[in-house]
Design an enzyme around this catalytic site. Structure first.
Site, PDB file in Angstrom:
ATOM      1  N   GLY A 199      85.572  79.477  10.840  1.00 53.24           N
ATOM      2  CA  GLY A 199      85.952  77.712  10.703  1.00 53.24           C
ATOM      3  C   GLY A 199      86.820  77.754  11.232  1.00 53.24           C
ATOM      4  N   ASN A 200      86.672  76.457  11.949  1.00 54.00           N
ATOM      5  CA  ASN A 200      87.538  75.732  13.115  1.00 54.00           C
ATOM      6  C   ASN A 200      88.523  74.855  12.810  1.00 54.00           C
ATOM      7  OD1 ASN A 200      86.947  76.768  15.921  1.00 54.00           O
ATOM      8  ND2 ASN A 200      84.670  75.701  15.231  1.00 54.00           N
ATOM      9  N   ASP A 209      82.366  82.720  22.140  1.00 56.70           N
ATOM     10  CA  ASP A 209      81.633  83.081  23.541  1.00 56.70           C
ATOM     11  C   ASP A 209      82.037  83.910  24.339  1.00 56.70           C
ATOM     12  OD1 ASP A 209      83.402  80.073  22.639  1.00 56.70           O
ATOM     13  OD2 ASP A 209      85.145  81.418  21.780  1.00 56.70           O
ATOM     14  N   HIS A 211      89.690  79.591  21.170  1.00 55.34           N
ATOM     15  CA  HIS A 211      88.522  79.310  20.605  1.00 55.34           C
ATOM     16  C   HIS A 211      88.254  77.883  21.033  1.00 55.34           C
ATOM     17  CE1 HIS A 211      84.247  78.925  19.531  1.00 55.34           C
ATOM     18  NE2 HIS A 211      84.214  77.970  18.273  1.00 55.34           N
TER      19      HIS A 211
HETATM   20  P1  NDP Z   1      78.541  75.378   9.662  1.00 52.16           P
HETATM   21  O1  NDP Z   1      78.078  76.565   8.432  1.00 52.16           O
HETATM   22  O2  NDP Z   1      78.268  75.049  10.109  1.00 52.16           O
HETATM   23  O3  NDP Z   1      80.343  75.569  10.164  1.00 52.16           O
HETATM   24  C1  NDP Z   1      81.149  76.127   9.481  1.00 52.16           C
HETATM   25  C2  NDP Z   1      82.395  75.598  10.027  1.00 52.16           C
HETATM   26  O4  NDP Z   1      82.176  76.705  11.423  1.00 52.16           O
HETATM   27  C3  NDP Z   1      82.639  75.173  11.086  1.00 52.16           C
HETATM   28  O5  NDP Z   1      84.777  74.974  10.790  1.00 52.16           O
HETATM   29  C4  NDP Z   1      82.667  74.894  12.056  1.00 52.16           C
HETATM   30  O6  NDP Z   1      83.853  74.645  12.812  1.00 52.16           O
HETATM   31  C5  NDP Z   1      82.909  76.715  12.308  1.00 52.16           C
HETATM   32  N1  NDP Z   1      81.944  77.053  13.962  1.00 52.16           N
HETATM   33  C6  NDP Z   1      82.948  78.458  14.299  1.00 52.16           C
HETATM   34  N2  NDP Z   1      81.871  78.387  15.002  1.00 52.16           N
HETATM   35  C7  NDP Z   1      80.695  77.790  15.727  1.00 52.16           C
HETATM   36  C8  NDP Z   1      79.134  77.547  16.382  1.00 52.16           C
HETATM   37  N3  NDP Z   1      79.481  77.621  17.546  1.00 52.16           N
HETATM   38  N4  NDP Z   1      78.788  76.427  15.914  1.00 52.16           N
HETATM   39  C9  NDP Z   1      79.106  75.751  14.597  1.00 52.16           C
HETATM   40  N5  NDP Z   1      79.526  75.659  14.129  1.00 52.16           N
HETATM   41  C10 NDP Z   1      81.414  76.799  14.106  1.00 52.16           C
HETATM   42  O7  NDP Z   1      78.704  73.781   8.360  1.00 52.16           O
HETATM   43  P2  NDP Z   1      77.842  73.516   7.401  1.00 52.16           P
HETATM   44  O8  NDP Z   1      78.995  72.022   7.473  1.00 52.16           O
HETATM   45  O9  NDP Z   1      76.761  73.604   7.467  1.00 52.16           O
HETATM   46  O10 NDP Z   1      78.989  74.406   6.262  1.00 52.16           O
HETATM   47  C11 NDP Z   1      80.203  74.525   5.817  1.00 52.16           C
HETATM   48  C12 NDP Z   1      79.172  74.971   4.307  1.00 52.16           C
HETATM   49  O11 NDP Z   1      81.027  75.690   3.761  1.00 52.16           O
HETATM   50  C13 NDP Z   1      79.472  73.974   3.123  1.00 52.16           C
HETATM   51  O12 NDP Z   1      79.319  74.437   2.521  1.00 52.16           O
HETATM   52  C14 NDP Z   1      81.255  73.524   2.848  1.00 52.16           C
HETATM   53  O13 NDP Z   1      80.411  73.241   1.669  1.00 52.16           O
HETATM   54  C15 NDP Z   1      81.682  75.258   2.391  1.00 52.16           C
HETATM   55  N6  NDP Z   1      83.098  74.584   2.721  1.00 52.16           N
HETATM   56  C16 NDP Z   1      83.804  75.627   1.365  1.00 52.16           C
HETATM   57  C17 NDP Z   1      84.674  75.638   1.068  1.00 52.16           C
HETATM   58  C18 NDP Z   1      85.279  76.896   0.433  1.00 52.16           C
HETATM   59  O14 NDP Z   1      84.439  77.731   0.351  1.00 52.16           O
HETATM   60  N7  NDP Z   1      86.332  76.744   0.106  1.00 52.16           N
HETATM   61  C19 NDP Z   1      86.107  74.710   2.393  1.00 52.16           C
HETATM   62  C20 NDP Z   1      85.770  73.554   3.145  1.00 52.16           C
HETATM   63  C21 NDP Z   1      84.389  73.909   3.487  1.00 52.16           C
HETATM   64  P3  NDP Z   1      82.788  73.019  14.150  1.00 52.16           P
HETATM   65  O15 NDP Z   1      83.443  72.497  12.095  1.00 52.16           O
HETATM   66  O16 NDP Z   1      84.210  72.724  14.896  1.00 52.16           O
HETATM   67  O17 NDP Z   1      81.857  73.081  14.559  1.00 52.16           O
END
Ligand code: NDP
Length: 328
Positions: free
Chosen positions: A130-131, A159, A187
């Site tokens: 997560g970013n 990358d 990253h």
């Molecule tokens: P994704 O699964 O697409 O992405 C999750 C994270 O991965 C983002 O921070 C994203 O960064 C990062 N990331 C890193 N590399 C990549 C890449 N190459 N391509 C895309 N993403 C990348 O996000 P969703 O929104 O589909 O899902 C997030 C989930 O997390 C949701 O279900 C939410 O409810 C949950 N969540 C859970 C938490 C917890 O467990 N406590 C806390 C917060 C959220 P970027 O934003 O830069 O794309």
């Protein structure tokens, strides 16, 4: 029979989670002979979707999958965790300043770090996806003083894989012939994919390419901006390749790099290559028996030095920002 390995995945109901969980359960993360238990963490709004994914996982009848637990409590989800994949994060929304983003992620990664500290297994290995991944890893690490610092890592493997693919396309070589590529730094858009030590079928990649203009104006920006290009083309972010890279990162960490090759991982700096100690920055590393080591003694030319420094400067600024927020 072997004891199953507990793998905790946060943000399990997200895009990356959906592409990741099935491959963990089918043996791609740790090996085809290693049983796993999945522990899924979601925020309360994500629980129902996580349950749906768990139903599908059950329906695959994976022989290695020995159980799935779902929780919105990090203390439960990280209990006994051997491997933790921290995927869920607060995405940057329009108009959000970096400080706000870091603060929101502090609210996620600090309690997760604490829960890892208090409940994870002694051999816990953490990968932050997560970013902003490098700095989120730093926040979690700071909240887990009893866990050896080197267990907190950030993903730059996507990358790394993207750079291999671009170099293979440029040189006409198959990806299997590309070795010793390095991603340095953060990253983020400042990351530096370095081909000066890479080899293509055993020959120096930079010499084969012999085109600094292509490196500066094509290769580096293509790798750095690949995520945006995929969103543009697909209308959604690069979830499957990100999940694949997370699998690669942990698999390599656990099972080792091949002789004559290395990989890239965001890891706590020991001061090597002038990267300030403690920053979680990407380096060339070899791995063996579940441990990694920075590849030492590489000559860094001016072209590389300038770019490594720029990315490291950004990491220092992020560290300062989270320090100012009281997160370190
Ligand atoms: P994704 O699964 O697409 O992405 C999750 C994270 O991965 C983002 O921070 C994203 O960064 C990062 N990331 C890193 N590399 C990549 C890449 N190459 N391509 C895309 N993403 C990348 O996000 P969703 O929104 O589909 O899902 C997030 C989930 O997390 C949701 O279900 C939410 O409810 C949950 N969540 C859970 C938490 C917890 O467990 N406590 C806390 C917060 C959220 P970027 O934003 O830069 O794309």
């Amino acid at each position: 029979t072997r004891t199953p390995v507990n793998v905790t995945v946060t943000g399990a109901a997200g895009q990356i989670g959906y592409a990741l969980l099935f491959r963990i359960a089918s043996g791609h993360l740790l090996g085809a002979d290693v049983p796993v238990k999945l522990r899924l963490l979601e925020i309360p709004q994500g629980l129902k979707a996580a349950e749906g994914t768990a139903m599908e996982l059950e329906d695959c009848a994976f022989p290695l999958l020995q159980g799935i637990d779902i929780s919105d409590d990090p203390n439960v989800a990280f209990d006994g965790a051997n491997v933790a994949l921290l995927v869920g994060a607060r995405p940057r929304t329009k108009g959000m300043e970096r400080g706000d983003l870091l603060e929101a992620n502090g609210g996620i990664f600090k309690p997760q770090g604490k829960a890892i500290n208090d409940h994870a297994a002694d051999d816990i290995k953490v990968l932050v996806v997560g970013n902003p991944a490098n700095t989120n890893a730093l926040i979690a690490q700071a909240a887990a003083p009893d866990v050896p610092r080197e267990r907190f890592t950030a993903m730059t493997r996507l990358d790394h894989n993207r750079a291999i693919s671009q170099l293979a396309a440029k040189t006409g070589a198959p990806v299997s012939e590309i070795k010793k590529l390095t991603i340095w730094g953060n990253h983020s858009a400042t990351q530096y994919p370095d081909i000066f030590h890479a080899t293509v079928a055993g020959k120096n990649a930079a010499e084969i390419v012999n085109d600094e203009k292509w490196l500066a104006e094509n290769f580096i920006p293509t790798v750095a901006k690949r995520g945006a290009a995929i969103i543009e083309a697909r209308g959604a972010s690069s979830a499957a390749s990100a999940a694949n890279a997370a699998i690669d990162h942990v698999h390599t960490w656990v099972n080792g790099t091949a002789d004559g090759d290395w990989t890239s991982m965001g890891i706590p700096s020991d001061g090597s290559y002038g990267v300030p100690e403690g920053l979680i920055s990407s380096f060339p590393v070899t791995t063996k028996d579940g441990r990694y080591e920075i590849v030492q003694g590489l000559e860094v030319n001016d072209f590389s030095r300038e770019r490594i420094n720029a990315s490291v400067k950004e990491l220092e600024e992020e560290r300062e920002a989270v320090r100012a927020l009281g997160l370190l």
